[in-house]
Design an enzyme around this catalytic site. Structure first.
Site, PDB file in Angstrom:
ATOM      1  N   GLU A 157       2.310 -19.865  25.090  1.00 44.89           N
ATOM      2  CA  GLU A 157       1.750 -18.980  24.068  1.00 44.89           C
ATOM      3  C   GLU A 157       1.998 -17.515  24.423  1.00 44.89           C
ATOM      4  O   GLU A 157       2.278 -16.692  23.538  1.00 44.89           O
ATOM      5  CB  GLU A 157       0.242 -19.226  23.915  1.00 44.89           C
ATOM      6  CG  GLU A 157      -0.111 -20.570  23.312  1.00 44.89           C
ATOM      7  CD  GLU A 157      -0.130 -21.693  24.342  1.00 44.89           C
ATOM      8  OE1 GLU A 157      -0.481 -22.820  23.974  1.00 44.89           O
ATOM      9  OE2 GLU A 157       0.206 -21.439  25.535  1.00 44.89           O
ATOM     10  N   TYR A 158       1.904 -17.203  25.705  1.00 47.22           N
ATOM     11  CA  TYR A 158       2.121 -15.818  26.123  1.00 47.22           C
ATOM     12  C   TYR A 158       3.554 -15.383  25.845  1.00 47.22           C
ATOM     13  O   TYR A 158       3.812 -14.251  25.425  1.00 47.22           O
ATOM     14  CB  TYR A 158       1.799 -15.665  27.616  1.00 47.22           C
ATOM     15  CG  TYR A 158       1.920 -14.227  28.098  1.00 47.22           C
ATOM     16  CD1 TYR A 158       0.857 -13.348  27.960  1.00 47.22           C
ATOM     17  CD2 TYR A 158       3.097 -13.762  28.673  1.00 47.22           C
ATOM     18  CE1 TYR A 158       0.956 -12.028  28.378  1.00 47.22           C
ATOM     19  CE2 TYR A 158       3.211 -12.439  29.099  1.00 47.22           C
ATOM     20  CZ  TYR A 158       2.136 -11.579  28.949  1.00 47.22           C
ATOM     21  OH  TYR A 158       2.247 -10.272  29.357  1.00 47.22           O
ATOM     22  N   ARG A 159       4.500 -16.284  26.068  1.00 45.49           N
ATOM     23  CA  ARG A 159       5.910 -15.941  25.880  1.00 45.49           C
ATOM     24  C   ARG A 159       6.358 -16.025  24.428  1.00 45.49           C
ATOM     25  O   ARG A 159       7.458 -15.569  24.083  1.00 45.49           O
ATOM     26  CB  ARG A 159       6.779 -16.866  26.737  1.00 45.49           C
ATOM     27  CG  ARG A 159       6.651 -16.575  28.239  1.00 45.49           C
ATOM     28  CD  ARG A 159       7.543 -17.487  29.053  1.00 45.49           C
ATOM     29  NE  ARG A 159       7.586 -17.059  30.464  1.00 45.49           N
ATOM     30  CZ  ARG A 159       8.251 -17.695  31.414  1.00 45.49           C
ATOM     31  NH1 ARG A 159       8.944 -18.790  31.109  1.00 45.49           N
ATOM     32  NH2 ARG A 159       8.239 -17.246  32.649  1.00 45.49           N
ATOM     33  N   ARG A 196       1.337  -7.807  27.907  1.00 41.73           N
ATOM     34  CA  ARG A 196       1.011  -8.001  26.484  1.00 41.73           C
ATOM     35  C   ARG A 196      -0.488  -7.823  26.239  1.00 41.73           C
ATOM     36  O   ARG A 196      -0.907  -7.554  25.105  1.00 41.73           O
ATOM     37  CB  ARG A 196       1.411  -9.414  26.023  1.00 41.73           C
ATOM     38  CG  ARG A 196       2.873  -9.584  25.670  1.00 41.73           C
ATOM     39  CD  ARG A 196       3.089 -10.930  24.963  1.00 41.73           C
ATOM     40  NE  ARG A 196       2.469 -10.964  23.628  1.00 41.73           N
ATOM     41  CZ  ARG A 196       2.409 -12.043  22.876  1.00 41.73           C
ATOM     42  NH1 ARG A 196       2.890 -13.211  23.323  1.00 41.73           N
ATOM     43  NH2 ARG A 196       1.849 -11.999  21.674  1.00 41.73           N
TER      44      ARG A 196
END
Length: 417
Positions: free
Chosen positions: A322-324, A355
């Site tokens: 999800e972060y990427r 982020r």
């Protein structure tokens, strides 16, 4: 199996505190190494034959001098302190008590405005503890001894016991460790039975953490995550210290000798390895128990995965994928750093997970200074502290602190969106 603890009164009779004046901290200003006493200090050190030898002009107490500053700033020296009435030979005048201290590496560090804690142990041994004003260790010692935050130029004292006694829980033991004091375990036999299977070898931290949790089956991380985290950490620390004691005793028993004399380098290397192991395992244990808390709440997370620039935050929510994913809403991402002790290392997490603007950091360090927490706020770093430790912070800090339950609620809300 519940945790049985000792009390602060098992170690101390009383404590006094004052802010050092120029004449206290600078021998050149008073021509000798002295701190002016007052009635509160007399209550701790005494003034009659019950405390002093018959006919003695003064009384010498064995003492440990301790300087506690910031990160990696700690010194200690053994010596003595002399307590005497400077008007003893003038009986018509009221007593004027003075505390004479030795010149050493600790007292050379003192300066006006520093805080002096004088703690009397049960055997009469004194701890002469000096720390800068406004620092974290000052806050921790005031909390441990139940002293008022308003420190004046004259001694204020507190007898230890009765209503002013602290149970030696995880937080209290943390502060005592800063003073080089390791309380005896009330349940040594039970702890020894738990670690018997390991012999003289440390298991992995994952195994040790699992043992700590399984030994406290009544602890419920779902209903009381703040309490569970501290109890698990306390139990693992107990188990670790018991096993460490066995292993260290075995190594010392083997001696540090070489054909041409003592193996000084070998001894120093071994001592350093003991200290480094303690620090490393404490951090790993905290991460293990945090993961167990998150699992109990069915929180999705990734542990120690890379974000960017080879940074690896301790916990990333909901995960690395999800972060990427640039399309995944940034508002639903969360990161948490974890450090069992903070000192000045909190800035390390600021560059992790770029982020995410608002970072979170969990620590077990009590009473962090206002200067530090104010700077954290300006850097958009939210401190997460188990609820019980909030009492070691000042009221305006407590309003800002987040507890473990609150952090779980935040993350769960973002994952439920």
């Amino acid at each position: 199996m519940t945790i049985r603890r000792g009390l602060l009164s098992d170690h101390f009779e009383g404590v006094a505190v004052k802010c050092l004046a120029l004449v206290d901290a600078n021998p050149e200003s008073s021509n000798q190494h002295e701190v002016t006493g007052s009635e509160p200090l007399v209550r701790i050190l005494g003034h009659d034959d019950r405390k002093f030898p018959k006919g003695g002009a003064d009384h010498r107490f064995p003492a440990t001098y301790i300087w506690l500053g910031g990160e990696q700033e700690a010194l200690s020296e053994e010596g003595w302190l002399s307590w005497y009435d400077s008007r003893r030979n003038r009986p018509k005048r009221s007593a004027e008590w003075r505390l004479y201290y030795q010149g050493n590496a600790v007292t050379l560090m003192m300066k006006p405005g520093d805080i002096l804690f004088l703690a009397r142990k049960l055997d009469g041994h004194l701890l002469f503890i000096v720390t800068p004003d406004g620092g974290t260790i000052r806050n921790q010692l005031l909390w441990l001894f139940g002293l008022d935050e308003q420190i004046g130029m004259k001694f204020e004292s507190q007898e230890i016991g009765g209503n002013n006694d602290a149970e030696l829980d995880f937080t209290a033991r943390y502060v005592l460790d800063e003073l080089g004091i390791e309380p005896e375990e009330r349940e040594a036999d039970k702890l020894d039975r738990l670690i018997e299977k390991f012999g003289l070898k440390f298991p992995t931290t994952v195994v040790f953490s699992g043992l700590a949790r399984s030994s406290l089956p009544e602890v419920n991380a779902h209903d009381a995550p703040d309490e569970a985290l501290l109890l698990w950490m306390e139990r693992e620390e107990q188990l670790f210290r018991r096993l460490e004691r066995r292993i260290v005793a075995e190594r010392i028993g083997g001696g540090f000798a070489m054909d041409d004399g003592a193996d000084v380098d070998g001894f120093l290397a071994f001592s350093l390895s003991v200290q480094n192991r303690r620090k490393a395992r404490a951090g790993a244990a905290l991460e293990n128990h945090l993961a167990a808390v998150f699992d109990a709440h069915r929180i999705r997370f990734a542990h120690g995965v890379e974000t960017e620039n080879r940074n690896r935050p301790d916990f990333l929510f909901p995960g690395q994928a999800e972060y990427r994913d640039a399309a995944f809403p940034t508002a639903r991402l969360t990161m948490l750093g974890s450090k069992s002790t903070l000192k000045d290392r909190w800035r390390q997490v600021l560059s992790e997970a770029t982020r995410i603007d608002q970072k979170h950091l969990l620590t077990l360090e009590p009473g962090i200074s206002e200067n530090q927490t104010d700077e954290m706020r300006t850097k958009l770093l939210q401190l997460v502290i188990p609820r019980k430790l909030h009492q070691t912070y000042r009221p305006n800090q407590q309003e800002w602190l987040m507890d473990v339950s609150g952090f779980i609620g935040l993350v769960a809300g973002r994952q439920g969106e």
